[in-house]
Design a protein around this motif. Structure first.
Motif, PDB file in Angstrom:
ATOM      1  N   PHE A  53      -2.663   0.178  -3.793  1.00  0.00           N
ATOM      2  CA  PHE A  53      -2.470  -1.274  -3.846  1.00  0.00           C
ATOM      3  C   PHE A  53      -1.414  -1.717  -2.830  1.00  0.00           C
ATOM      4  CE2 PHE A  53      -0.152  -4.888  -5.922  1.00  0.00           C
ATOM      5  CZ  PHE A  53      -1.142  -5.851  -5.753  1.00  0.00           C
ATOM      6  N   MET A  54      -0.311  -0.972  -2.768  1.00  0.00           N
ATOM      7  CA  MET A  54       0.782  -1.313  -1.857  1.00  0.00           C
ATOM      8  C   MET A  54       0.414  -1.111  -0.393  1.00  0.00           C
ATOM      9  SD  MET A  54       4.097   0.235  -3.834  1.00  0.00           S
ATOM     10  CE  MET A  54       5.135  -0.152  -2.426  1.00  0.00           C
ATOM     11  N   GLU A  55      -0.541  -0.220  -0.120  1.00  0.00           N
ATOM     12  CA  GLU A  55      -0.902   0.098   1.267  1.00  0.00           C
ATOM     13  C   GLU A  55      -1.814  -0.941   1.902  1.00  0.00           C
ATOM     14  OE1 GLU A  55      -2.519   3.986   1.024  1.00  0.00           O
ATOM     15  OE2 GLU A  55      -0.552   5.001   1.085  1.00  0.00           O
ATOM     16  N   GLN A  56      -2.252  -1.927   1.123  1.00  0.00           N
ATOM     17  CA  GLN A  56      -3.106  -2.967   1.697  1.00  0.00           C
ATOM     18  C   GLN A  56      -2.337  -3.716   2.803  1.00  0.00           C
ATOM     19  OE1 GLN A  56      -6.047  -4.967  -1.252  1.00  0.00           O
ATOM     20  NE2 GLN A  56      -4.113  -4.761  -2.364  1.00  0.00           N
ATOM     21  N   PRO A  57      -2.978  -3.949   3.948  1.00  0.00           N
ATOM     22  CA  PRO A  57      -2.289  -4.588   5.087  1.00  0.00           C
ATOM     23  C   PRO A  57      -1.627  -5.918   4.734  1.00  0.00           C
ATOM     24  CG  PRO A  57      -4.389  -3.697   5.790  1.00  0.00           C
ATOM     25  CD  PRO A  57      -4.356  -3.550   4.299  1.00  0.00           C
ATOM     26  N   LEU A  58      -2.296  -6.741   3.896  1.00  0.00           N
ATOM     27  CA  LEU A  58      -1.732  -8.039   3.562  1.00  0.00           C
ATOM     28  C   LEU A  58      -0.409  -7.916   2.816  1.00  0.00           C
ATOM     29  CD1 LEU A  58      -4.787 -10.298   2.613  1.00  0.00           C
ATOM     30  CD2 LEU A  58      -3.135 -10.659   4.449  1.00  0.00           C
ATOM     31  N   ILE A  59      -0.271  -6.867   2.028  1.00  0.00           N
ATOM     32  CA  ILE A  59       0.978  -6.657   1.295  1.00  0.00           C
ATOM     33  C   ILE A  59       2.040  -6.085   2.227  1.00  0.00           C
ATOM     34  CG2 ILE A  59       2.084  -5.272  -0.502  1.00  0.00           C
ATOM     35  CD1 ILE A  59      -0.345  -5.680  -2.220  1.00  0.00           C
ATOM     36  N   GLN A  60       1.651  -5.139   3.059  1.00  0.00           N
ATOM     37  CA  GLN A  60       2.609  -4.541   3.982  1.00  0.00           C
ATOM     38  C   GLN A  60       3.145  -5.541   5.002  1.00  0.00           C
ATOM     39  OE1 GLN A  60       3.925  -1.374   4.002  1.00  0.00           O
ATOM     40  NE2 GLN A  60       2.909  -1.169   2.008  1.00  0.00           N
ATOM     41  N   GLU A  61       2.299  -6.504   5.377  1.00  0.00           N
ATOM     42  CA  GLU A  61       2.688  -7.458   6.409  1.00  0.00           C
ATOM     43  C   GLU A  61       3.385  -8.699   5.852  1.00  0.00           C
ATOM     44  OE1 GLU A  61      -0.989  -8.311   8.266  1.00  0.00           O
ATOM     45  OE2 GLU A  61      -1.275  -6.260   9.044  1.00  0.00           O
ATOM     46  N   ASP A  62       3.366  -8.846   4.544  1.00  0.00           N
ATOM     47  CA  ASP A  62       3.962 -10.046   3.930  1.00  0.00           C
ATOM     48  C   ASP A  62       5.232  -9.668   3.173  1.00  0.00           C
ATOM     49  OD1 ASP A  62       4.327 -12.112   1.662  1.00  0.00           O
ATOM     50  OD2 ASP A  62       2.871 -13.087   2.966  1.00  0.00           O
ATOM     51  N   LYS A  63       6.374 -10.182   3.601  1.00  0.00           N
ATOM     52  CA  LYS A  63       7.652  -9.811   2.998  1.00  0.00           C
ATOM     53  C   LYS A  63       7.737 -10.214   1.527  1.00  0.00           C
ATOM     54  CE  LYS A  63      10.397  -9.882   7.246  1.00  0.00           C
ATOM     55  NZ  LYS A  63      11.558 -10.491   7.954  1.00  0.00           N
ATOM     56  N   ILE A 108       7.909  -8.532  -4.157  1.00  0.00           N
ATOM     57  CA  ILE A 108       7.459  -8.623  -5.557  1.00  0.00           C
ATOM     58  C   ILE A 108       7.050  -7.247  -6.080  1.00  0.00           C
ATOM     59  CG2 ILE A 108       5.621  -9.516  -7.047  1.00  0.00           C
ATOM     60  CD1 ILE A 108       5.711 -12.100  -5.405  1.00  0.00           C
ATOM     61  N   ILE A 109       6.309  -6.508  -5.263  1.00  0.00           N
ATOM     62  CA  ILE A 109       5.891  -5.171  -5.686  1.00  0.00           C
ATOM     63  C   ILE A 109       7.098  -4.256  -5.855  1.00  0.00           C
ATOM     64  CG2 ILE A 109       4.487  -3.167  -5.110  1.00  0.00           C
ATOM     65  CD1 ILE A 109       2.948  -5.760  -5.806  1.00  0.00           C
ATOM     66  N   ASP A 110       8.041  -4.357  -4.936  1.00  0.00           N
ATOM     67  CA  ASP A 110       9.258  -3.541  -5.050  1.00  0.00           C
ATOM     68  C   ASP A 110      10.018  -3.858  -6.335  1.00  0.00           C
ATOM     69  OD1 ASP A 110       8.691  -2.313  -2.664  1.00  0.00           O
ATOM     70  OD2 ASP A 110      10.059  -3.553  -1.456  1.00  0.00           O
ATOM     71  N   ILE A 111      10.061  -5.121  -6.697  1.00  0.00           N
ATOM     72  CA  ILE A 111      10.741  -5.513  -7.934  1.00  0.00           C
ATOM     73  C   ILE A 111      10.018  -4.943  -9.148  1.00  0.00           C
ATOM     74  CG2 ILE A 111      11.297  -7.479  -9.423  1.00  0.00           C
ATOM     75  CD1 ILE A 111      11.787  -9.108  -6.876  1.00  0.00           C
ATOM     76  N   CYS A 112       8.696  -5.003  -9.119  1.00  0.00           N
ATOM     77  CA  CYS A 112       7.906  -4.467 -10.234  1.00  0.00           C
ATOM     78  C   CYS A 112       8.142  -2.958 -10.403  1.00  0.00           C
ATOM     79  CB  CYS A 112       6.422  -4.739 -10.020  1.00  0.00           C
ATOM     80  SG  CYS A 112       5.965  -6.482 -10.130  1.00  0.00           S
ATOM     81  N   ILE A 113       8.206  -2.251  -9.288  1.00  0.00           N
ATOM     82  CA  ILE A 113       8.461  -0.808  -9.340  1.00  0.00           C
ATOM     83  C   ILE A 113       9.871  -0.546  -9.879  1.00  0.00           C
ATOM     84  CG2 ILE A 113       8.729   1.267  -7.934  1.00  0.00           C
ATOM     85  CD1 ILE A 113       6.550   0.166  -6.089  1.00  0.00           C
ATOM     86  N   ALA A 114      10.829  -1.346  -9.448  1.00  0.00           N
ATOM     87  CA  ALA A 114      12.203  -1.182  -9.924  1.00  0.00           C
ATOM     88  C   ALA A 114      12.288  -1.441 -11.423  1.00  0.00           C
ATOM     89  CB  ALA A 114      13.131  -2.131  -9.166  1.00  0.00           C
ATOM     90  N   GLN A 115      11.538  -2.418 -11.899  1.00  0.00           N
ATOM     91  CA  GLN A 115      11.532  -2.714 -13.335  1.00  0.00           C
ATOM     92  C   GLN A 115      10.952  -1.536 -14.108  1.00  0.00           C
ATOM     93  OE1 GLN A 115       9.025  -3.239 -15.702  1.00  0.00           O
ATOM     94  NE2 GLN A 115      10.328  -4.116 -17.307  1.00  0.00           N
ATOM     95  N   ARG A 116       9.917  -0.938 -13.562  1.00  0.00           N
ATOM     96  CA  ARG A 116       9.301   0.223 -14.212  1.00  0.00           C
ATOM     97  C   ARG A 116      10.288   1.375 -14.308  1.00  0.00           C
ATOM     98  NH1 ARG A 116       4.391   1.283 -16.573  1.00  0.00           N
ATOM     99  NH2 ARG A 116       3.929   3.000 -15.154  1.00  0.00           N
TER     100      ARG A 116
END
Length: 365
Positions: free
Chosen positions: A305-315, A320-328
């Motif tokens: 999911f994280m490797e999708q270009p739209l996520i990698q290119e959008d800060k 948001i994904i980094d925050i979700c991982i940190a919460q986990r």
């Protein structure tokens, strides 16, 4: 004197108008009114809001106590009054068409018109609205709220012609307002924001629940995203996230916390936008796609999911994904929902805040 006679021609000037003029203290002309209408004005006739006027059968004085706001509304002509004329005959001189619209005062010095008791035809509404505005101005009212149901849409141009402005509209009505005092309107503006939610659902296998929408911009074609949508009226933020996930994927979830929210401006129809990302815990696993708006849904490995270009290119996406991982990993504490009652309105509402125990661990809702 001839000019006064023309101004107060009894053929065009009703006694209901005399009543209103009397209430703004034009008592010096009381002798003239006595000759013109066979009516003698008493000092009580010039009393301010909550005052009284009276009328006797001998024609010396108007008589009917007006000692409440509700009765004051009726002086405009809801009731008929018989007053002896100079020849001794009785006749009705208050017209039922000169009626103040049914309304109630709000707590801010304004008036809210009852949408269920509006005159049946536009002409009657036009006359009643004009007369009501004069009445409300005399009473020192400020903002007028006029809600016109969809089935009474023919009254909209009538109100606009008299100076009402659009405030907002829903599927079943349009709300118009009128500001009486001089200067800019102090009425609150229409809602400035729309509120959206996204559900970040991750299972024990470190898989994220994702969807592909049927209707999206070409740039997002093929993009796997978390379920999102707008919250409904009177719906809590976290309940909106749970509902959207259920509607789009069929997965039941439990709210954990709000992990972040984004504030953007000039989005749809120049409105601002609040978007809340909610961490949700899955309670079921079987996906059932909403065929109307969702093209596909699946459980996708978090790394993929994280490797999708739209996520990698959008800060913002990446953050948001980094925050979700940190919460986990218990390295981040979001906002949990706490139901509290405020003495300001006596109602229960949700307060979102981080709750941390003595060990600096998130305690959740």
């Amino acid at each position: 004197m001839m000019k006064l006679m023309l101004l107060f021609d009894s053929n065009s000037f009703s006694v209901s108008d005399v009543a209103l003029i009397g209430k703004i203290n034009l008592i010096p002309f009381s002798g003239f009114y006595s000759q013109a209408f066979g009516v003698k004005l008493c000092q009580e006739f010039s009393s301010s809001r909550g005052g009284c006027y009276s009328s006797t059968s001998n024609g010396n004085c108007l008589s009917k106590a007006m000692c409440s706001v509700d009765q004051e509304r009726r002086v405009a002509g809801n009731d008929l009054y018989d007053i002896n004329q100079t020849n001794g005959d009785s006749s009705s001189v208050f017209s039922r068409s000169r009626k103040v619209l049914d309304a109630f005062d709000d707590e801010y010095g304004g008036v809210v018109v009852d949408p269920h008791s509006l005159p049946a035809d536009p002409d009657g509404f036009d006359s009643a609205l004009h007369f009501s505005l004069s009445h409300w101005k005399m009473r020192g009212r400020m903002g007028i709220w006029l809600k016109l149901p969809l089935e009474r849409s023919e009254l909209v141009p009538v109100a606009v012609k008299q100076g009402f402005k659009y405030h907002h509209a829903e599927q079943g009505y349009v709300m118009l307002t009128y500001w009486i005092p001089e200067g800019p309107s102090m009425l609150p503006a229409n809602a400035s924001h729309q509120v959206g939610v996204g559900g970040f659902v991750i299972n024990n296998k470190n898989e994220v629940l994702v969807v592909q929408e049927k209707f999206c911009a070409p740039a997002f074609s093929g993009f796997w995203k978390i379920p999102t949508g707008f919250i409904h009226e009177s719906e809590e933020i976290y309940m909106g996230a749970i509902r959207e996930v259920k509607e789009e994927t069929g997965i039941d979830t439990e709210f954990v916390e709000v992990i972040a929210f984004r504030h953007a401006h000039n989005v749809a129809f120049d409105k601002s936008d609040l978007f809340f990302v909610c961490m949700l815990k899955p309670l079921t696993t079987q996906i059932c796609v909403d065929d109307f708006e969702i093209h596909a849904a699946k459980w996708m490995p978090l790394v993929e999911f994280m490797e999708q270009p739209l996520i990698q290119e959008d800060k913002m996406f990446k953050q948001i994904i980094d925050i979700c991982i940190a919460q986990r990993g218990k390295r981040y504490c979001g906002l949990s929902a706490h139901h509290l009652i405020s003495k300001f309105d006596g109602k229960q509402s949700c307060l979102y805040y981080s709750a941390i125990d003595n060990d600096h661990q998130c305690t959740g809702s």
